[in-house]
Structures are given as structure tokens and as C-alpha cells.
Design an enzyme around this catalytic site. Structure first.
Site, mmCIF file in Angstrom:
data_model
loop_
_atom_site.group_PDB
_atom_site.id
_atom_site.type_symbol
_atom_site.label_atom_id
_atom_site.label_comp_id
_atom_site.label_asym_id
_atom_site.label_seq_id
_atom_site.Cartn_x
_atom_site.Cartn_y
_atom_site.Cartn_z
ATOM 1 N N TYR A 122 -13.596 6.194 -35.244
ATOM 2 C CA TYR A 122 -13.961 6.841 -36.499
ATOM 3 C C TYR A 122 -13.622 5.961 -37.689
ATOM 4 C CZ TYR A 122 -9.099 8.638 -36.436
ATOM 5 O OH TYR A 122 -7.736 8.766 -36.365
ATOM 6 N N LEU B 241 1.771 2.321 -7.348
ATOM 7 C CA LEU B 241 0.523 1.897 -7.985
ATOM 8 C C LEU B 241 -0.662 2.031 -7.030
ATOM 9 C CD1 LEU B 241 -0.566 0.568 -10.649
ATOM 10 C CD2 LEU B 241 -0.546 -1.572 -9.393
ATOM 11 N N ARG C 57 9.229 10.291 -33.696
ATOM 12 C CA ARG C 57 8.242 9.277 -34.049
ATOM 13 C C ARG C 57 8.825 7.857 -34.020
ATOM 14 N NH1 ARG C 57 3.482 10.776 -36.653
ATOM 15 N NH2 ARG C 57 3.163 13.021 -36.674
ATOM 16 N N HIS D 208 -0.398 -6.142 -22.963
ATOM 17 C CA HIS D 208 -1.463 -5.213 -23.353
ATOM 18 C C HIS D 208 -1.859 -5.357 -24.836
ATOM 19 C CE1 HIS D 208 -0.742 -3.643 -19.468
ATOM 20 N NE2 HIS D 208 0.147 -2.734 -19.761
ATOM 21 N N ALA E 17 0.805 -1.230 0.000
ATOM 22 C CA ALA E 17 0.000 0.000 0.000
ATOM 23 C C ALA E 17 0.834 1.274 0.000
ATOM 24 C CB ALA E 17 -0.919 -0.007 1.220
ATOM 25 N N GLN F 48 -7.085 5.763 -26.189
ATOM 26 C CA GLN F 48 -6.766 6.942 -25.379
ATOM 27 C C GLN F 48 -5.769 7.807 -26.106
ATOM 28 O OE1 GLN F 48 -5.110 4.859 -21.953
ATOM 29 N NE2 GLN F 48 -3.039 5.241 -22.637
ATOM 30 N N ARG G 115 5.557 -2.889 4.530
ATOM 31 C CA ARG G 115 6.560 -2.893 5.608
ATOM 32 C C ARG G 115 6.718 -1.514 6.239
ATOM 33 N NH1 ARG G 115 11.525 -4.816 2.198
ATOM 34 N NH2 ARG G 115 10.730 -2.980 1.139
HETATM 35 P P1 NDP Z 1 6.740 -0.214 -5.906
HETATM 36 O O1 NDP Z 1 8.144 -0.423 -6.332
HETATM 37 O O2 NDP Z 1 6.312 1.139 -5.518
HETATM 38 O O3 NDP Z 1 6.506 -1.253 -4.709
HETATM 39 C C1 NDP Z 1 5.335 -1.304 -3.933
HETATM 40 C C2 NDP Z 1 5.715 -1.520 -2.482
HETATM 41 O O4 NDP Z 1 6.357 -2.774 -2.347
HETATM 42 C C3 NDP Z 1 6.716 -0.502 -1.989
HETATM 43 O O5 NDP Z 1 6.070 0.646 -1.498
HETATM 44 C C4 NDP Z 1 7.440 -1.251 -0.908
HETATM 45 O O6 NDP Z 1 6.678 -1.148 0.276
HETATM 46 C C5 NDP Z 1 7.366 -2.685 -1.353
HETATM 47 N N1 NDP Z 1 8.644 -3.085 -1.969
HETATM 48 C C6 NDP Z 1 9.288 -2.496 -2.992
HETATM 49 N N2 NDP Z 1 10.407 -3.153 -3.295
HETATM 50 C C7 NDP Z 1 10.481 -4.188 -2.438
HETATM 51 C C8 NDP Z 1 11.415 -5.229 -2.244
HETATM 52 N N3 NDP Z 1 12.495 -5.359 -3.012
HETATM 53 N N4 NDP Z 1 11.167 -6.122 -1.284
HETATM 54 C C9 NDP Z 1 10.081 -6.029 -0.514
HETATM 55 N N5 NDP Z 1 9.151 -5.043 -0.664
HETATM 56 C C10 NDP Z 1 9.362 -4.141 -1.602
HETATM 57 O O7 NDP Z 1 5.826 -0.830 -7.007
HETATM 58 P P2 NDP Z 1 4.590 -0.191 -7.753
HETATM 59 O O8 NDP Z 1 3.621 0.317 -6.742
HETATM 60 O O9 NDP Z 1 5.063 0.718 -8.804
HETATM 61 O O10 NDP Z 1 4.003 -1.463 -8.504
HETATM 62 C C11 NDP Z 1 3.435 -2.547 -7.811
HETATM 63 C C12 NDP Z 1 3.227 -3.703 -8.765
HETATM 64 O O11 NDP Z 1 2.406 -3.287 -9.839
HETATM 65 C C13 NDP Z 1 4.520 -4.211 -9.431
HETATM 66 O O12 NDP Z 1 4.390 -5.588 -9.642
HETATM 67 C C14 NDP Z 1 4.550 -3.478 -10.767
HETATM 68 O O13 NDP Z 1 5.275 -4.185 -11.730
HETATM 69 C C15 NDP Z 1 3.066 -3.449 -11.088
HETATM 70 N N6 NDP Z 1 2.686 -2.350 -11.976
HETATM 71 C C16 NDP Z 1 2.947 -1.049 -11.608
HETATM 72 C C17 NDP Z 1 2.547 -0.018 -12.423
HETATM 73 C C18 NDP Z 1 2.791 1.408 -12.021
HETATM 74 O O14 NDP Z 1 2.342 2.299 -12.761
HETATM 75 N N7 NDP Z 1 3.433 1.691 -10.906
HETATM 76 C C19 NDP Z 1 1.836 -0.261 -13.703
HETATM 77 C C20 NDP Z 1 1.572 -1.656 -13.950
HETATM 78 C C21 NDP Z 1 2.002 -2.647 -13.103
HETATM 79 P P3 NDP Z 1 7.312 -1.260 1.743
HETATM 80 O O15 NDP Z 1 8.749 -0.932 1.646
HETATM 81 O O16 NDP Z 1 6.527 -0.273 2.544
HETATM 82 O O17 NDP Z 1 7.039 -2.650 2.122
HETATM 83 C C1 BG6 Z 2 2.003 -0.416 -17.639
HETATM 84 C C2 BG6 Z 2 3.424 -0.360 -18.102
HETATM 85 O O1 BG6 Z 2 1.548 -1.725 -17.667
HETATM 86 O O2 BG6 Z 2 1.210 0.390 -18.508
HETATM 87 C C3 BG6 Z 2 3.924 1.065 -18.156
HETATM 88 O O3 BG6 Z 2 4.223 -1.095 -17.186
HETATM 89 C C4 BG6 Z 2 3.010 1.926 -18.985
HETATM 90 O O4 BG6 Z 2 5.230 1.112 -18.699
HETATM 91 C C5 BG6 Z 2 1.577 1.750 -18.526
HETATM 92 O O5 BG6 Z 2 3.414 3.273 -18.813
HETATM 93 C C6 BG6 Z 2 0.638 2.483 -19.475
HETATM 94 O O6 BG6 Z 2 -0.656 2.451 -18.945
HETATM 95 P P1 BG6 Z 2 -1.685 3.601 -19.311
HETATM 96 O O7 BG6 Z 2 -2.959 3.119 -18.749
HETATM 97 O O8 BG6 Z 2 -1.181 4.846 -18.651
HETATM 98 O O9 BG6 Z 2 -1.672 3.736 -20.794
#
Ligand code: NDP
Ligand code: BG6
Length: 586
Positions: free
Chosen positions: A482, A113, A567, A337, A109, A476, A142
Site C-alpha cells: 500500500y 524443519l 514494542r 534475511h 529427516a 507477512q 540417525r
Molecule cells: P534439528 O535440531 O531438529 O536437527 C535435525 C536432525 O539432525 C535431528 O532430527 C537429528 O536427527 C539430527 N541432529 C540434531 N543434532 C545433531 C547432532 N548434534 N549431531 C548429529 N545429528 C544431529 O534441526 P532443525 O530441523 O530445526 O533444522 C535443520 C537445519 O535448518 C539447521 O541447520 C537449522 O539451523 C536450519 N533452520 C531451521 C529452521 C527451523 O525452523 N527449524 C529455520 C531455518 C533454518 P537424528 O538424531 O535422527 O540423526
Molecule cells: C529463521 C530463523 O531463519 O526464520 C527463525 O532462524 C525465525 O528464528 C524464522 O523464526 C522466521 O521465518 P518465517 O518464515 O516464519 O518468518
């Protein structure tokens, strides 16, 4: 066997009053199908989807595997591998429809994301009245945080599409009061036991349904699932887990992840999310095709010359370089995707709108695809540039988390083929890139030229064989559909030009378009799997891309450099030309 289990439905009392629910879905026989009777849906059908009863069935995958077990509900209860309880179990537990509750735990959390997408989507669902009457949201990570700190963090990101609406502040406060936080390690049974205790307190003896959203890096998915399933799954209702991409890096790692998850979960508890499937225009693809007589007969090699799936972003990977360099654009965008959209686009008419019928058809497409040839692929990487105005943009390798000699592609274009009767010989072109001149995602369908076109002589110099009909589905931004047609320029002469029959969503519909995560979260809560990826779909997607990725990596293929904001590589044009195609976005 979970097939015979019925899903408890929610009390509707908290939902019927909201005026904001999109009016395009309703119920058929209380089942999990979506109705196409959107024209008659009323605002009162607000989140009626939540009242659907589950009609689950055992799932025979395309490879012959069956994904549900034969264990009885009670056995599953004992095993802690619950999906949905039987009527007997519900009765035993004294639960009724109005007594069910949903606990949503966002694992990770504190991350990007969760803040950017998951909490805002949950709030939007709450605002729309789509969450059940009794629900609790827990953040788990954590990082040390109090409930108040989580609420503060979340409140800063609830600036989604909802925030300008009436009562938004009030609703936000109500929503935040139902958000809590638990600090814990992802591999600690003890910490999940403590979470379980807190969840139970909030559930207050009601029949409990639990949804875990794994918003964490993939290397800790299995630890978290193990702990959640053994120490915090529901003993009276369903337990489901949403898993974020990436689902592995190739066939082998993806299979290993699936196998590990299946130690702790049934396939029907795993919701692999691909948020592109939750986008409005992607959801509309099947409606467009199967509910309009004019399109379906044209949907084949006979009339379609090529199809293009184009994804571009006008920003680079800054801040995400560490993740991106390990994956690259083919894994990040194409293998999931774009391929998912392709499968939906090209599938045969499903037997029904049920999840398994649709996913069966998608798998058939994926398994009919010809292996991708290296000579049908172009890769690129962006390089820094300074604009005339003096603004400097970085190279991909300027990112500190990216090795200076990285060959990871930030752009790729590919020609794919589906070896079946409908699509034999039709190029399906994909193009995806970061740091390009614009941000957009679209599907372009280019039709064949009119044979012996009568008007070629009157076209005023335009080559009508080149200006053929093109159907564009703009996912998007500025969602719209169209159709490019040749039209007579008004006047006494006979001159043709190309015009658009244009359905621009913002002009036609006053409603805002929900974020993909809203739709997908709601579906997961309802047990609707149609927009989630089944394990055999995932296997087929990796089977297609793994050999290509291996070849690119083993041969250390050097990506063509392209300037940030351009491009993309010129090679993409040669690739299209090789298949007698012009990219439609030029
Ligand atoms: P983050 O890197 O922000 O990680 C989320 C949380 O996981 C962190 O706040 C941290 O929380 C914990 N964390 C990070 N690294 C580690 C580690 N090495 N070991 C243990 N805990 C860790 O990820 P996102 O929020 O960006 O993404 C979450 C998931 O969603 C991923 O699988 C990512 O690939 C996927 N995703 C993300 C997108 C995006 O736009 N961000 C888009 C599509 C998919 P804490 O330290 O508090 O435990
Ligand atoms: C995620 C990819 O799945 O989709 C990102 O990991 C990319 O690299 C994103 O930016 C794009 O999503 P959206 O909804 O913003 O077009």
C-alpha cells in the site's frame, strides 16, 4: 566445464493437467529466465518452469573468482563432482528426456524443519504437479525408522495450505508411497553407499538427478556433504545440495565452511537457502520496481528519505534457545534475511533476470555498504512479564538451554548506509526482534516531503512534512502493498488526511500464496540459482556484520531489556530519531 552442459528436462505428462499452478512464470527461449508476461500465462503453463533447458554459464564472481572448473563432463563424472551431464554422456547412458528421474534426499529427516517445512513443501509441489513424473523422496537420519514410520510422521505434518483441496487425501497417499527412509550416520561412507544402492533401485536405470537437502545442524554439514558426494552422487545426471543457514558465525567460520564444501562440490552445486528470498512479496520486489514506470525514477536518494526493513515475532525463542544463544538476532535475521531483501531493494537494474546478473548487482550493493558503527546499533533482550489478565511470559534467560547471564540479543535495530551514487546518505534502518507485540515482516519506503507544499495551510493541523508518502510492502502476514497518500477529505471544505492506495493480496488474488520453501525447492530442482546465495554474496554479508558482532561481543554490550509482548527497547526510537526518521510501524 559445466557451462556447456544442458540440463535434461522432465516429461511434462504429470504436470499439464493440474489446474492449480500459479500463472506468473513462463519461459524465455527455454533458458533460465523468468518471464514478466504473467498476464498471459495460462493454467496449462503449470510448472512449465520444469521444462526449461539449462543454459549454464561460467560465473565470474565480484571478487574476480570463477566458480566453475574447466574439467570435462566425463572428468567430472569420474570425480563424482557432477553437475549436469553433456549430451554425449546422456546418449552414452541411453537417457532421454522422458527417462530422467529426480531423487530428493532430506538429510536430517527426523528434525523439526523437515517435518514443518520440507515435506509439506514437497507435497505441495507434488499436488500442484510440479514434480517430475519420476521422482523419489528419501528421508535420511540417525533415528531408527521404517518407511512406514516416516510416512506416518510426514502425514501428520502435511497440513499445509493444500490440505483442504479436492482429492487431497488421494494425492497424499500417492505422495507418501514415494517417500522412503534410510537410517544412517552423517559421516558414514558405508551408510551413504547403502543409500546410493536404494536410490539406484528406485531410479531404475533412468538418468538420475539427485538433490540433497541438508536439514541438519551446521557442524555436520561437511561430513554429510563428503559422504553424499563421494558415495551417493549421481553418475549420470546432476547432483545438487541445498544448505540451510547458518552459514558460519562470522567471516572466518563462513569462509572455512565454504572452503570445506568446495572440496566436495562445485559452487554451482551448492544452493545456500535463505527462505526469505522465496517469499512472494520479496520475489515481487523487482517486478514492482522494474516493471512499473512510476517507481523506478523515484528509487534513489533524490526522493527517498529512508527505507525500513522490519521483522518481528510475537513469540520467544523457547525450544530453540540452545541454537539461538550461539547466534543471536543479528546473525539469525539481519545478516541474512533482512540484508538479502535490502540488497534486492537497492540494486541497480540487472542486465537480465538471469541468476548471475541479479546476484552480481546484489553483491555490488553489499560491497558498497559503509561499515556499521556501534553507535548506530541498539540491542535488546526480552524479559518476563505478566499481563493484566494474569498470563505470564518467560524471560529469554528462563530457557533452560540459555545461560542465566546471557547477553545474546533477541532484538536489534541498526542504521546502515550504502555509499554509492544512488543511495548516498539515505538511512536503511533494520529492526528485528523476538517476543514483540506482533508477528510481521515489512519493507517501508518513506519518501521526502513535498517542497513548498501548497497545502500546508489547509492540512487541518496535520504536519504534511511528517505525513509524507510511504510505500509499504507487507511481506507477512496479510501480504499486501500500500501507498500512503495525502488526500482531500470529501466535502465543501479543504481538509486533507492520509489515505491508503491498497493492494491486499487476499482481496485481489483468489490463489493462495505458496510457501517460500515450495518455490525454493522447485528452483533447486530446476537449477535456478537466482534466489540462492552465491559465495561472494555471503562473504560480503559477513564482511559487513563481522566487525560489528565482534565489537558487541568483545565489549560485552549489555542489551536493553524489554517486556515480552512489547514494542521493543526505547533505544530503537532514539536511533531512528538520530537519523531524522520515525519507525513506520508505530
Ligand atoms: P534439528 O535440531 O531438529 O536437527 C535435525 C536432525 O539432525 C535431528 O532430527 C537429528 O536427527 C539430527 N541432529 C540434531 N543434532 C545433531 C547432532 N548434534 N549431531 C548429529 N545429528 C544431529 O534441526 P532443525 O530441523 O530445526 O533444522 C535443520 C537445519 O535448518 C539447521 O541447520 C537449522 O539451523 C536450519 N533452520 C531451521 C529452521 C527451523 O525452523 N527449524 C529455520 C531455518 C533454518 P537424528 O538424531 O535422527 O540423526
Ligand atoms: C529463521 C530463523 O531463519 O526464520 C527463525 O532462524 C525465525 O528464528 C524464522 O523464526 C522466521 O521465518 P518465517 O518464515 O516464519 O518468518
Amino acid at each position: 566445464m559445466s557451462s556447456s552442459l544442458s540440463r535434461p528436462s522432465y516429461s511434462s505428462s504429470s504436470r499439464t493437467s493440474s489446474p492449480f499452478f500459479p500463472n506468473h512464470s513462463s519461459l524465455i527461449n527455454g533458458g533460465t529466465r523468468r518471464s514478466l508476461s504473467f498476464l498471459s500465462a495460462s493454467p496449462q503453463e503449470l510448472c512449465l518452469r520444469s521444462k526449461r533447458k539449462s543454459v549454464q554459464s561460467s560465473v565470474v564472481l565480484q571478487d574476480g573468482a570463477v566458480v566453475v572448473t574447466n574439467s570435462s563432463p566425463i572428468e567430472k563424472l569420474k570425480d563424482g563432482l557432477l553437475s549436469v551431464p553433456s549430451q554425449e554422456v546422456v546418449a552414452e547412458l541411453g537417457g532421454g528426456e522422458h527417462e530422467s528421474t529426480v531423487s530428493i534426499t532430506v538429510v536430517g529427516a527426523s528434525g523439526d524443519l523437515a517435518k514443518k517445512k520440507i515435506f509439506p513443501a514437497l507435497f505441495a509441489l507434488y499436488y500442484e504437479g510440479c514434480l517430475p513424473e519420476h521422482f523419489t523422496i528419501y528421508g535420511y537420519a540417525r533415528s531408527k525408522m521404517t518407511d512406514g514410520e516416516l510416512r506416518h510422521m510426514v502425514s501428520k505434518t502435511l497440513t499445509c495450505r493444500i490440505d483442504k483441496r479436492a482429492n487431497c487425501g488421494e494425492k497424499m497417499e500417492e505422495f507418501l508411497k514415494r517417500c522412503f527412509y534410510h537410517t544412517g550416520q552423517y559421516d558414514s561412507q558405508e551408510h551413504f553407499v547403502a543409500l546410493n544402492k536404494k536410490l539406484k533401485e528406485h531410479e531404475g536405470g533412468r538418468l538420475s538427478n539427485r538433490l540433497f537437502y541438508l536439514s541438519i545442524p551446521p557442524n555436520i554439514f561437511v561430513d554429510a556433504v563428503k559422504c553424499a558426494s563421494s558415495s551417493a552422487s549421481s553418475l549420470s545426471g546432476w547432483t545438487r545440495v541445498i544448505v540451510e543457514k547458518p552459514f558460519g558465525r562470522d567471516s572466518k567460520t563462513s569462509a572455512a565452511l565454504t572452503n570445506s564444501l568446495k572440496h566436495y562440490l562445485e559452487e554451482d552445486q551448492i544452493f545456500r537457502i535463505d527462505h526469505y528470498l522465496g517469499k512472494e512479496l520479496v520475489e515481487n520486489l523487482s517486478v514492482l520496481r522494474f516493471s512499473n514506470l512510476i517507481f523506478e525514477p523515484l528509487w534513489s536518494r533524490q526522493y527517498i528519505q529512508n527505507v525500513q526493513f522490519i521483522f518481528s515475532e510475537d513469540f520467544g525463542t523457547e525450544g530453540r534457545g540452545g541454537y539461538f544463544d550461539h547466534y543471536g538476532i543479528i546473525r539469525d535475521i539481519m545478516q541474512n534475511h533482512l540484508l538479502q531483501i535490502l540488497a534486492l531493494f537497492a540494486m541497480e537494474t540487472p542486465v537480465s533476470l538471469d541468476a548471475e546478473d541479479i546476484r552480481n548487482e546484489k553483491v555490488k550493493v553489499l560491497r558498497s555498504m559503509r561499515p556499521i558503527q556501534l553507535e548506530d546499533v541498539v540491542i535488546g533482550q526480552y524479559k518476563g512479564t505478566t499481563t493484566k489478565g494474569g498470563v505470564t511470559y518467560p524471560s529469554y534467560t528462563d530457557d533452560k538451554t540459555v545461560p542465566k547471564d546471557s547477553l545474546t540479543p533477541t532484538f536489534a535495530a541498526a542504521a546502515l548506509f550504502i555509499d554509492n551514487a544512488r543511495w548516498d546518505g539515505v538511512p536503511f534502518l533494520m529492526k528485528a526482534g523476538k517476543a514483540l507485540h506482533t508477528r510481521s515482516a515489512e519493507i517501508r519506503v518513506q519518501f521526502r516531503h513535498v517542497p513548498g507544499n501548497l497545502y500546508n495551510r489547509n492540512s487541518g493541523g496535520t504536519n504534511l512534512d511528517r505525513t509524507t508518502n510511504e510505500l509499504v510492502i507487507r511481506v507477512q502476514p496479510d501480504e499486501g502493498i500500500y501507498l500512503k497518500i495525502n488526500n482531500k477529505v470529501p466535502g465543501l471544505g479543504m481538509r486533507l488526511d492520509q489515505s491508503h492506495l491498497n493492494l491486499l493480496y487476499s482481496a485481489r488474488y483468489s490463489k493462495e500464496i505458496p510457501d517460500a520453501y515450495e518455490r525454493l525447492l522447485l528452483d533447486a530442482i530446476e537449477g535456478e540459482r537466482r534466489l540462492f546465495i552465491r559465495s561472494d554474496e555471503l562473504d560480503a554479508a559477513w564482511a559487513l556484520f563481522t566487525p560489528l558482532l565482534k565489537e558487541i561481543e568483545e565489549k560485552k554490550m549489555i542489551p536493553e531489556l524489554y517486556p515480552y509482548g512489547s514494542r521493543g527497547p526505547v533505544g530503537a526510537h532514539y536511533l531512528a530519531a538520530k537519523h531524522n526518521v520515525q519507525w513506520g510501524d508505530f
